[in-house]
Design a protein around this motif. Structure first.
Motif, PDB file in Angstrom:
ATOM      1  N   LEU A   1       0.829  -0.939  -0.033  1.00 20.39           N
ATOM      2  CA  LEU A   1      -0.142   0.134   0.326  1.00 20.39           C
ATOM      3  C   LEU A   1       1.397   1.512  -0.101  1.00 20.39           C
ATOM      4  CD1 LEU A   1      -2.703  -0.448   2.434  1.00 20.39           C
ATOM      5  CD2 LEU A   1      -2.800  -0.674   0.021  1.00 20.39           C
ATOM      6  N   ILE A   2       2.068   1.124   0.889  1.00 20.53           N
ATOM      7  CA  ILE A   2       2.769   2.868   0.145  1.00 20.53           C
ATOM      8  C   ILE A   2       3.671   2.795  -1.115  1.00 20.53           C
ATOM      9  CG2 ILE A   2       5.307   3.230   0.935  1.00 20.53           C
ATOM     10  CD1 ILE A   2       5.372   1.384   3.854  1.00 20.53           C
ATOM     11  N   GLY A   3       3.887   1.900  -1.363  1.00 22.79           N
ATOM     12  CA  GLY A   3       3.653   2.004  -3.145  1.00 22.79           C
ATOM     13  C   GLY A   3       2.910   2.486  -3.840  1.00 22.79           C
ATOM     14  N   PHE A   4       1.639   1.921  -3.458  1.00 20.86           N
ATOM     15  CA  PHE A   4      -0.012   2.460  -4.089  1.00 20.86           C
ATOM     16  C   PHE A   4       0.362   3.637  -3.996  1.00 20.86           C
ATOM     17  CE2 PHE A   4      -4.223   3.163  -4.015  1.00 20.86           C
ATOM     18  CZ  PHE A   4      -4.705   2.706  -5.406  1.00 20.86           C
ATOM     19  N   ALA A   5       0.508   3.959  -2.475  1.00 24.61           N
ATOM     20  CA  ALA A   5      -0.568   5.033  -2.037  1.00 24.61           C
ATOM     21  C   ALA A   5       0.880   6.688  -2.840  1.00 24.61           C
ATOM     22  CB  ALA A   5       0.189   5.794  -0.711  1.00 24.61           C
ATOM     23  N   THR A   6       2.475   6.146  -2.703  1.00 26.23           N
ATOM     24  CA  THR A   6       3.083   7.218  -3.381  1.00 26.23           C
ATOM     25  C   THR A   6       2.296   6.869  -4.597  1.00 26.23           C
ATOM     26  OG1 THR A   6       4.683   6.617  -2.033  1.00 26.23           O
ATOM     27  CG2 THR A   6       5.810   7.110  -3.934  1.00 26.23           C
TER      28      THR A   6
ATOM     29  N   ALA B   1       9.803  -0.378   3.687  1.00 24.60           N
ATOM     30  CA  ALA B   1       9.244  -1.372   2.521  1.00 24.60           C
ATOM     31  C   ALA B   1      10.558  -2.220   1.735  1.00 24.60           C
ATOM     32  CB  ALA B   1       7.671  -0.883   1.653  1.00 24.60           C
ATOM     33  N   PRO B   2      10.159  -3.565   1.714  1.00 22.99           N
ATOM     34  CA  PRO B   2      11.005  -4.344   0.888  1.00 22.99           C
ATOM     35  C   PRO B   2      10.893  -3.867  -0.218  1.00 22.99           C
ATOM     36  CG  PRO B   2       9.958  -6.129   2.225  1.00 22.99           C
ATOM     37  CD  PRO B   2       8.807  -4.793   2.228  1.00 22.99           C
TER      38      PRO B   2
ATOM     39  N   ILE C   1       7.636  -2.524  -5.707  1.00 28.97           N
ATOM     40  CA  ILE C   1       7.247  -1.739  -6.560  1.00 28.97           C
ATOM     41  C   ILE C   1       5.910  -3.034  -7.257  1.00 28.97           C
ATOM     42  CG2 ILE C   1       7.866  -3.090  -8.908  1.00 28.97           C
ATOM     43  CD1 ILE C   1      10.832  -3.300  -8.044  1.00 28.97           C
ATOM     44  N   GLN C   2       5.302  -4.147  -6.017  1.00 24.34           N
ATOM     45  CA  GLN C   2       3.801  -4.523  -6.512  1.00 24.34           C
ATOM     46  C   GLN C   2       2.608  -3.216  -6.224  1.00 24.34           C
ATOM     47  OE1 GLN C   2       2.928  -7.539  -2.907  1.00 24.34           O
ATOM     48  NE2 GLN C   2       0.934  -8.131  -4.084  1.00 24.34           N
ATOM     49  N   GLY C   3       3.115  -2.147  -5.437  1.00 25.95           N
ATOM     50  CA  GLY C   3       2.033  -1.693  -5.182  1.00 25.95           C
ATOM     51  C   GLY C   3       1.857  -0.167  -6.310  1.00 25.95           C
TER      52      GLY C   3
END
Length: 245
Positions: free
Chosen positions: A74-79, A167-168, A173-175
């Motif tokens: 979710l960190i990647g998604f929000a970014t 986050a790993p 990247i998945q996010g």
């Protein structure tokens, strides 16, 4: 009434810009010069700000998603959503309004003070087309700068997440790939094109119609930055409602 008069004067100016065009041989040189000064010259500050904005968004998102049940992706998604939808097109445009807008107002205002614009008019040149049209065309390269801002912002977020231990890399990247909608990129580019036109014309208006001396040039630059930012924020709300609402 003063604001209505200014708005009407602005649209008349825009109409006059496209009348009686300057010869292409001369205009081509002017456009290339403006691309170098307005877009290429601003790339350094755009890249610098985008990188750290992406990192800050990632860190703030990670600190607020401290529930162990929430996936790190979710960190990647929000970014991604924050950078693409808002920070890259809008925040960068506010920065451009300060850097590029002030330059446009001061350069045209100085020409007005030193009577160079009057000299162009005497020679039969459409001064608005000569001065403003190259800036409008040059600023249509601005979406390219916004695309770089998106990439650098996401890159800054990835670096902050991985090297900051939030986050790993795989989860981040998945996010970034999660529920990706390509229309959001289109939306950002549409906004950036409209903002580019505003950044090119509103500061030109304040520079072209200013009166006084060197002190008034500085005041006009400040005023143009304020009003360009206001117009960008209002148009941002309208376009978001129309395109995403």
């Amino acid at each position: 009434m003063k604001y209505l008069e200014a708005i009407g004067k602005y649209f008349i100016m825009v109409w006059e810009v496209f009348k009686k065009p300057t010869k292409w041989r001369i205009m081509k040189t002017l456009i290339l010069k403006e691309v170098d000064e307005l877009v290429y010259g601003a790339m350094g500050i755009i890249v610098f700000i985008s990188f750290f904005i992406g990192g800050v968004v990632t860190i703030q998102t990670a600190l607020n998603l401290n529930n162990p049940l929430l996936p790190k992706s979710l960190i990647g998604f929000a970014t991604r959503q924050s950078v693409i939808l808002e920070f890259a097109p809008t925040f960068t445009s506010i920065i451009m309004a300060g850097k590029v807008g002030s330059y446009i107002t001061s350069s045209i205002g100085t020409m007005r003070v030193t009577e160079q614009i009057d000299a162009l008019e005497v020679m039969g040149v459409n001064s608005l087309n000569y001065l403003v049209f190259p800036k409008i065309i040059a600023m249509f390269m601005y979406p390219f700068a916004v695309a770089i801002s998106m990439f650098v912002g996401v890159l800054g977020g990835w670096i902050a997440a991985v090297f900051g231990g939030y986050a790993p890399s795989g989860d981040f990247i998945q996010g970034l790939q999660m529920d990706f909608d390509s229309y959001h990129i289109t939306y950002a580019f549409i906004k950036s094109v409209v903002f580019a036109f505003v950044i090119a014309t509103v500061p030109s208006y304040h520079g072209y119609y200013m009166t006084g001396g060197a002190l008034e040039v500085g005041k006009a630059s400040t005023t143009s930055f304020v009003w360009t930012s206001v117009v960008i924020i209002i148009i941002n709300y309208i376009l978001t409602q129309l395109l995403l609402g």
